[in-house]
Structure formats: C-alpha cells, structure tokens
Write a protein that holds these residues in place. Sequence first.
Motif, short mmCIF file in Angstrom:
data_model
loop_
_atom_site.label_atom_id
_atom_site.label_comp_id
_atom_site.label_asym_id
_atom_site.label_seq_id
_atom_site.Cartn_x
_atom_site.Cartn_y
_atom_site.Cartn_z
N SER A 1 0.81 -1.22 0.00
CA SER A 1 0.00 0.00 0.00
C SER A 1 0.84 1.27 0.00
N ILE A 2 2.12 1.18 0.38
CA ILE A 2 3.00 2.35 0.36
C ILE A 2 3.26 2.80 -1.08
N TYR A 3 3.24 1.85 -2.00
CA TYR A 3 3.67 2.12 -3.37
C TYR A 3 2.53 2.16 -4.38
N ILE A 4 1.51 1.32 -4.21
CA ILE A 4 0.39 1.32 -5.16
C ILE A 4 -0.93 1.27 -4.39
N PRO A 5 -2.01 1.89 -4.92
CA PRO A 5 -3.30 1.93 -4.22
C PRO A 5 -4.08 0.62 -4.39
N LEU A 6 -3.62 -0.43 -3.73
CA LEU A 6 -4.23 -1.73 -3.91
C LEU A 6 -5.69 -1.76 -3.48
N HIS A 7 -6.05 -0.93 -2.50
CA HIS A 7 -7.44 -0.91 -2.03
C HIS A 7 -8.40 -0.42 -3.13
N LEU A 8 -7.86 0.32 -4.10
CA LEU A 8 -8.67 0.77 -5.23
C LEU A 8 -8.61 -0.21 -6.39
N ILE A 9 -7.46 -0.85 -6.56
CA ILE A 9 -7.27 -1.78 -7.68
C ILE A 9 -8.02 -3.08 -7.44
N ASN A 10 -7.85 -3.62 -6.23
CA ASN A 10 -8.52 -4.87 -5.86
C ASN A 10 -8.66 -4.92 -4.34
N PRO A 11 -9.78 -4.44 -3.80
CA PRO A 11 -9.97 -4.39 -2.34
C PRO A 11 -10.02 -5.77 -1.70
N GLY A 12 -10.14 -6.83 -2.51
CA GLY A 12 -10.14 -8.18 -1.96
C GLY A 12 -8.78 -8.71 -1.60
N LEU A 13 -7.72 -8.00 -2.02
CA LEU A 13 -6.36 -8.43 -1.72
C LEU A 13 -5.83 -7.69 -0.50
N ASN A 14 -5.06 -8.40 0.31
CA ASN A 14 -4.49 -7.84 1.53
C ASN A 14 -3.39 -6.85 1.16
N SER A 15 -3.57 -5.59 1.50
CA SER A 15 -2.61 -4.55 1.11
C SER A 15 -1.46 -4.41 2.10
N SER A 16 -1.48 -5.22 3.18
CA SER A 16 -0.36 -5.18 4.13
C SER A 16 0.76 -6.13 3.75
N VAL A 17 0.57 -6.89 2.68
CA VAL A 17 1.62 -7.78 2.19
C VAL A 17 2.86 -6.96 1.87
N THR A 18 4.04 -7.46 2.27
CA THR A 18 5.28 -6.72 2.07
C THR A 18 5.97 -7.13 0.76
N ILE A 19 6.91 -6.30 0.33
CA ILE A 19 7.69 -6.62 -0.86
C ILE A 19 8.45 -7.93 -0.66
N ARG A 20 8.96 -8.13 0.54
CA ARG A 20 9.68 -9.38 0.84
C ARG A 20 8.77 -10.59 0.67
N GLN A 21 7.51 -10.47 1.08
CA GLN A 21 6.57 -11.58 0.92
C GLN A 21 6.23 -11.81 -0.55
N LEU A 22 6.18 -10.75 -1.34
CA LEU A 22 5.98 -10.92 -2.78
C LEU A 22 7.15 -11.69 -3.38
N LEU A 23 8.36 -11.31 -3.03
CA LEU A 23 9.56 -11.99 -3.54
C LEU A 23 9.55 -13.47 -3.20
N ALA A 24 9.07 -13.80 -2.00
CA ALA A 24 9.12 -15.18 -1.49
C ALA A 24 7.88 -15.99 -1.83
N HIS A 25 6.94 -15.44 -2.58
CA HIS A 25 5.67 -16.11 -2.88
C HIS A 25 4.90 -16.43 -1.59
N GLU A 26 4.89 -15.47 -0.68
CA GLU A 26 4.20 -15.65 0.60
C GLU A 26 3.05 -14.67 0.78
N SER A 27 2.56 -14.10 -0.32
CA SER A 27 1.50 -13.09 -0.23
C SER A 27 0.13 -13.70 0.05
N GLY A 28 -0.08 -14.94 -0.40
CA GLY A 28 -1.40 -15.53 -0.35
C GLY A 28 -2.29 -15.12 -1.50
N TYR A 29 -1.73 -14.40 -2.48
CA TYR A 29 -2.50 -13.99 -3.67
C TYR A 29 -2.62 -15.17 -4.63
#
Length: 399
Positions: free
Chosen positions: A95-123
């Motif tokens: 959420s610091i970098y992109i307005p995820l709550h507007l793009i897809n409010p169903g996705l958790n916007s507290s996911v970190t960049i590190r979790q994205l890198l590690a495939h740990e977002s749950g998306y």
Amino acid sequence: QNRLQYIIDSFQNNSTTPFVGGMAVAINVDGLALWQGSTGYAARNIDAQNNLLPGGTPFTKDMLSRVYSVTKTFTAALVLELAKEGSLNLDAPVSIYIPLHLINPGLNSSVTIRQLLAHESGYSDYTDEYMLQVSVAFQPGRVWNAFETISFCHQINTPGAERRYSSTNYIMLGAIVEAATGKPIEQHYRERFFNKLGLASMYLGGRELQNNHGELASPHDNISMFNPVFQMTGQPTFPDAYTNITRFPLDAVVSLAFTGGGIVSNAADLANWGNALFGGRATSTSTIQTMLGSISSTPDEDGDYLGYGIWTNKRISATDYFVGHNGSAIGYRSLMMYQPDRKMTIALVTNYAGCDPYIIEKLLYEALPDFLCGNENRKEWKILLCYKGKDICVAREGA
C-alpha cells in the motif's frame, strides 16, 4: 558434442511422442566451454485449418523464444538491488507504493515486498483465474496493464502462512518498481542487465520491439479448449492437437506476463545470464547471497524449493545441486539451471509447449564428462582437461 546433439535430436525424432516444434540448447561452463545445439522447427507448416503439414522452418541456435517465468530471476535481482540502493523497503507494505485498495480491495494490502519476492503473499496466481483466461480468449489482441491483471486475483491464503507459487507476486513487483522509481521496467532491465552483460538478443516483450534482436520462433500449443469462445467471437478455431498457433495473437498473454514472464531471449544469452547472475557479475555480492539464502528448506506441492525469483529441485540430478527457474505458458517452454560446483548453466528454449524441458536437461547433464577434479570441499577448484591426449588436473584459473 555428437552425444549432446544426438540427445536433443532423439526427442525431435521420437515417433511415439512427436516433438512438434523445435529447441535450442546452450551449455556454458563459465569462462571455459560453450556448447550450442538446435533441432526441429521454428515454424511448422500448417493448412488453412491449422492442421500440421510435413516440414517447416528450421529452429536455429540463435532463434529467439519467450522464456516466460525465467523473467522472475531478473525481477528479483532488480528489486533487491533497488532496495540496497534505498529506492525500496523490502519490509514495507504494498500500500505504500500502489493503491491496492482501489485496484482490488479483496487483496491484503499489508503484504510486504519481501513476501511478494518469497511467494508468501497468499495472492492467487493470475494464470489460474478462469475469468481472465476467458477474457484473453475473447480478446487475444488486447494489451493489459499490471493493475488490470491484479484486479482479477483473489486472496486465497493468509500472508506469510506458506510459500505458494504465484506469478501475481511478480506482476505486482513490476508495478511497484515503476511507481517507486518513475522509470519503465524495461529501462531498468536494459541498463542494469541486458546492455551491461552484452545480452544482445534479450528484450521485454510487450514493452520493447523485436527489431534486430533476432528471429522469434512461432508458438506451438493445443488451445482447442477455447474453441467455444473463438467460435462465439468469429475467431479462427484450432484442432484438438499441438499445432502452429501463429494465428492466435499473443499480445494479451505477453502483456499479462510483464515482469513475471515477458522477456524474450535466445539460448546462449540465457546461459550467459545464468552464469553472470550466479557467478556474481550481474549484481552486488550481497544481492546474489540474499537470493541464494532465501530458498526454502521445505518443498512446495510441485517439489520446488522456492526462493526470491529462483528455486531448486531434484529434477536434473538427485545428487548434484541445481538452482534457477523454468518458464511455461502458451506456445513456449524454457529452462535455465545453474550448477555451482561446475560453474555451469544449462539453458533450453523451445516453442513446443507439450515438452518437459527438465527431462531434456537431465539427459544432457548425464552425458557430460565429469570434468571436476578438486577435493570434496572445493570441487570447483580444479578442472580435468585433455591435453595432448592425456588427462591433466589443473587449477580452474590455469584451465
């Protein structure tokens, strides 16, 4: 060399499991040896209904192919370098970098960049989203942006609960990089990797033009499951078989792949990239150490040990360690795996979506001579050479 060529030809000429397209392979022992081979067809001849005819255009060693998810190795390295330079914070939420709550409010916007890198977002993985698949079949020539892709995805697990492979993570990383730096992602790739390392065949599909990078092999796949959509929209239909699907525009597929799978390359440059990345020439030492140290000790459901843009598994060798990534989507497959003891990358690109590149690389690896002669703790230190008809063991620098 004859043995290696025979192996790839044996797949092409196997009458029980015909290899519809073609392939190119590069085996690069960093600084010491390079073998390249190719076989099969870059484009099979077809009739008006897309049924295969005999013959076609040969698949050459320099032929370009879509490497798909091997792109993630570039994206992870780029994100880590930007974080090291202070442009990104790995522990900051999306959420610091992109307005995820507007793009897809169903996705958790507290996911970190590190979790994205590690495939740990749950998306969810956008490639599994059925409505998106139908949308692509309905408008295959449409160009998508990252936010549109993300809008189709779902939260299927709690962030950090497990590592589950999802290309959505790397689409989001690309969007974050562009938002944080104000620079197109293809410019980052080109300045930091393509130009710097002399990877002249590489470009980011959907963002950069093919131009003088080389000739792109035609895709071969079975996409008959979408014939009902094609019929509804008046598009060409395809036989229920693997065939040349050049008539199917890949604009949507390529633009969706973006930073999770958009790069195009030949086999030799892909092997050069593997050696440069894992050999420490593509990034800072700390970045490649972070990537290698990120690999999970627990395999996922496919037997892959996931890390930041890379993984390891036992599909090429049960005893020797390999690290890298594969690529798989409509019309093409790729595989780039690095063996650190030998400081060697085996890279394969193919335009036949029905093949398993791991089986091919496994047989190629088994056919190679055991050229290491260092001790157990420093296997890579000495190299076995044939010199004037005799085997000699010399330090790698001397070799």
